[in-house]
Design an enzyme around this catalytic site. Structure first.
Site, PDB file in Angstrom:
ATOM      1  N   ASN A 161       0.378   0.679   5.645  1.00 22.36           N
ATOM      2  CA  ASN A 161       1.217   0.042   4.631  1.00 22.36           C
ATOM      3  C   ASN A 161       2.091  -0.974   5.339  1.00 22.36           C
ATOM      4  O   ASN A 161       2.835  -0.626   6.257  1.00 22.36           O
ATOM      5  CB  ASN A 161       2.094   1.094   3.932  1.00 22.36           C
ATOM      6  CG  ASN A 161       3.195   0.466   3.083  1.00 22.36           C
ATOM      7  OD1 ASN A 161       3.007  -0.595   2.505  1.00 22.36           O
ATOM      8  ND2 ASN A 161       4.335   1.126   3.024  1.00 22.36           N
ATOM      9  N   GLY A 162       2.011  -2.234   4.921  1.00 26.27           N
ATOM     10  CA  GLY A 162       2.864  -3.256   5.531  1.00 26.27           C
ATOM     11  C   GLY A 162       2.092  -4.504   5.909  1.00 26.27           C
ATOM     12  O   GLY A 162       0.976  -4.737   5.445  1.00 26.27           O
TER      13      GLY A 162
ATOM     14  N   GLY B 224      -0.266   0.746  -5.086  1.00 26.68           N
ATOM     15  CA  GLY B 224      -1.505   0.001  -4.891  1.00 26.68           C
ATOM     16  C   GLY B 224      -2.551   0.426  -5.893  1.00 26.68           C
ATOM     17  O   GLY B 224      -2.856   1.612  -6.003  1.00 26.68           O
TER      18      GLY B 224
ATOM     19  N   CYS C 107       0.802  -1.207   0.000  1.00 28.62           N
ATOM     20  CA  CYS C 107       0.000   0.000   0.000  1.00 28.62           C
ATOM     21  C   CYS C 107       0.839   1.262   0.000  1.00 28.62           C
ATOM     22  O   CYS C 107       2.054   1.229   0.157  1.00 28.62           O
ATOM     23  CB  CYS C 107      -0.886   0.057   1.248  1.00 28.62           C
ATOM     24  SG  CYS C 107      -1.676  -1.464   1.694  1.00 28.62           S
TER      25      CYS C 107
ATOM     26  N   TYR D 138      12.594  -1.740  -6.832  1.00 25.24           N
ATOM     27  CA  TYR D 138      11.400  -1.641  -7.671  1.00 25.24           C
ATOM     28  C   TYR D 138      10.278  -0.765  -7.137  1.00 25.24           C
ATOM     29  O   TYR D 138       9.730   0.052  -7.872  1.00 25.24           O
ATOM     30  CB  TYR D 138      10.843  -3.045  -7.946  1.00 25.24           C
ATOM     31  CG  TYR D 138       9.542  -3.030  -8.711  1.00 25.24           C
ATOM     32  CD1 TYR D 138       9.517  -2.655 -10.059  1.00 25.24           C
ATOM     33  CD2 TYR D 138       8.338  -3.372  -8.110  1.00 25.24           C
ATOM     34  CE1 TYR D 138       8.316  -2.626 -10.777  1.00 25.24           C
ATOM     35  CE2 TYR D 138       7.136  -3.339  -8.818  1.00 25.24           C
ATOM     36  CZ  TYR D 138       7.134  -2.966 -10.141  1.00 25.24           C
ATOM     37  OH  TYR D 138       5.959  -2.929 -10.841  1.00 25.24           O
TER      38      TYR D 138
END
Length: 463
Positions: A119-120, A41, A13, A261
């Protein structure tokens, strides 16, 4: 990265939060911030806002499935009134791809309201969830983000402030997290003690902003101030900014795949410029796997910076071998193998005059199944390339990630069951070289990194 999205390596995310002390509505700024984080996302997104001068506990939100531009139209964006808010873009790593799992999560509880974007991924989410359910919690989603929200709500009952409740919760959860949390009068950011997930702070006029990446700050005209320290809990109120460093520790392990990336090229993360890191990756590849060739090309868009680095280090000219059709959307990702191959051709066309009669070095950041790179090699050779030497700016994926990187199962990872020589033959390359694990550090200098998906050395106990 392979163009077949069904088998991509995905990030969990992106999060964004803003508090405008001047009282301006922040939903449009969150929209632009989330648009800048769209690469993190693309399955769902949402915005939650609060008016710090209005009735306490009133949080308005809107979320939906799809891209930011698909979910938010002018009418629903401008119906969100508030000068404090948070936003989220999501890929599903834990929890299904459903509207119920879209974030931010908005929680109404005995002490008021709370909105949270995460996020995670947690490694002890199930254990915490089981404990909460035994004590009467009713979960509406299948995400570990809701576990965090419930823990905060429960701890808030016996805490003097929401910050105290968040600190207690952060002491219980284990894993990777970049959190932005909105209570009716406060914007709070939390970063996991290892620094696995990114979070940074910015400022624009009378507004402070928290975001997963610095590129989101630039998109709203904000100035980058600093990265949030691993383990830091930062609180932004009308009185200013304060931080709690109780959970900060010496050991850190920043996710290397942010630099390979995930992060956008124009971001800077923990003092490392992403573009420069990828240039260094390409240079390391050129040193480890030299080859006689006429042209170095990158797979758009993910392989281009490393290809540039390979070119600079090797002295082989850099060029563009493909034209990318930017107007081919996700609707072209089809279920059958034949249709997937066609979708690659719809997205990329070979520039025949560039590659004909040339020995090509083709650079990308990873190989997942090998299908896409094999198609690209075939297209290059059909267009007249004499040879195609593949260089990959990451080591082979061999192990699962438990921290929010959606790496496909071993059955889908070509490197888990084939040697480099076998993969080279399978994809039709003339040679193949993966980034050496020991060279990963050259991308980020002395920054401590997590590279467990390559070497099985996890920075914390998983189970």
């Amino acid at each position: 990265m392979e163009l077949d999205a069904q088998y991509e390596i995905k990030e969990a995310c992106g999060v964004f939060g803003i508090y405008d002390f001047s009282g301006n509505d922040v939903a449009p700024s969150i929209y632009y911030g989330l648009s800048a984080l769209q690469h993190r996302g693309q399955e769902s997104c949402g915005i939650a806002v609060s008016d710090t001068k209005g009735p306490k506990g009133n949080i308005d939100s809107h979320k939906g499935m799809g891209l930011v531009s698909e979910v938010f139209k002018e009418e629903n964006l401008h119906s969100l009134h508030g000068n404090l808010g948070i936003g989220h873009v999501r890929y599903s790593t834990t929890g299904a791809t459903t509207l119920a799992n879209a974030q931010p999560l908005v929680l109404n509880y005995v002490k008021g309201t709370l909105a949270l974007a995460h996020n995670g991924n947690l490694v002890n989410a199930q254990e915490l969830r089981d404990h909460l359910e035994k004590n009467g919690a009713l979960f509406h989603t299948t995400t570990d983000s809701e576990v965090i929200a419930y823990c905060i709500a429960r701890e808030r009952i016996t805490s003097k402030t929401v910050e105290e409740a968040i600190l207690k919760t952060a002491g219980m959860i284990r894993g990777a997290y970049g959190l932005v949390i909105a209570s009716p009068r406060k914007l709070i950011g939390v970063r996991d003690p290892l620094g696995l997930k990114p979070l940074c702070l910015g400022k624009r006029d009378n507004a402070y902003i928290l975001a997963s990446e610095s590129c989101a700050l630039q998109s709203v005209g904000a100035e980058f101030i600093r990265d949030i320290r691993p383990g830091e809990i930062i609180t932004i109120t009308e009185q200013g900014i304060s931080s709690d460093y109780t959970l900060c520790q010496e050991k850190k392990a920043h996710c290397i795949f942010e630099y390979i990336y995930f992060a956008r090229l124009d971001s800077t993360m923990d003092n490392i410029n992403i573009y420069d890191a990828r240039i260094r990756a390409g240079a390391a590849l050129a040193k480890s796997y030299p080859v006689e060739a006429d042209l170095v090309c990158g797979v758009p868009d993910s392989g281009i910076p490393a290809a540039k680095g390979f070119s600079e280090a090797s002295g082989i000219p850099f060029g563009l071998a493909f034209y990318k059709n930017s107007y081919v959307g996700r609707t072209f990702i089809k279920p059958t193998q034949k249709e997937r191959e066609n979708s690659v051709r719809l997205k990329l066309n070979v520039l025949e005059s560039v590659v004909k009669g040339k020995r090509i070095v083709l650079v990308d950041d990873s190989i997942v199944r090998g299908t896409t790179i094999a198609n690209l090699i075939h297209m290059l050779k059909k267009a007249g390339a004499v040879s195609v030497h593949v260089r990959i700016s990451s080591p082979p994926f061999l192990y699962p990630c438990y921290f929010g990187t959606d790496i496909p199962s071993n059955k889908q990872l070509i490197a888990s069951s084939h040697s480099t020589e076998e993969i080279c033959s399978m994809i039709g390359a003339d040679s193949l070289g993966y980034m050496k694990i020991e060279d990963l550090q050259s991308m980020v200098g002395d920054l401590p990194i997590c590279k467990a998906c390559f070497d099985n050395q996890y920075p914390m106990k998983i189970r």
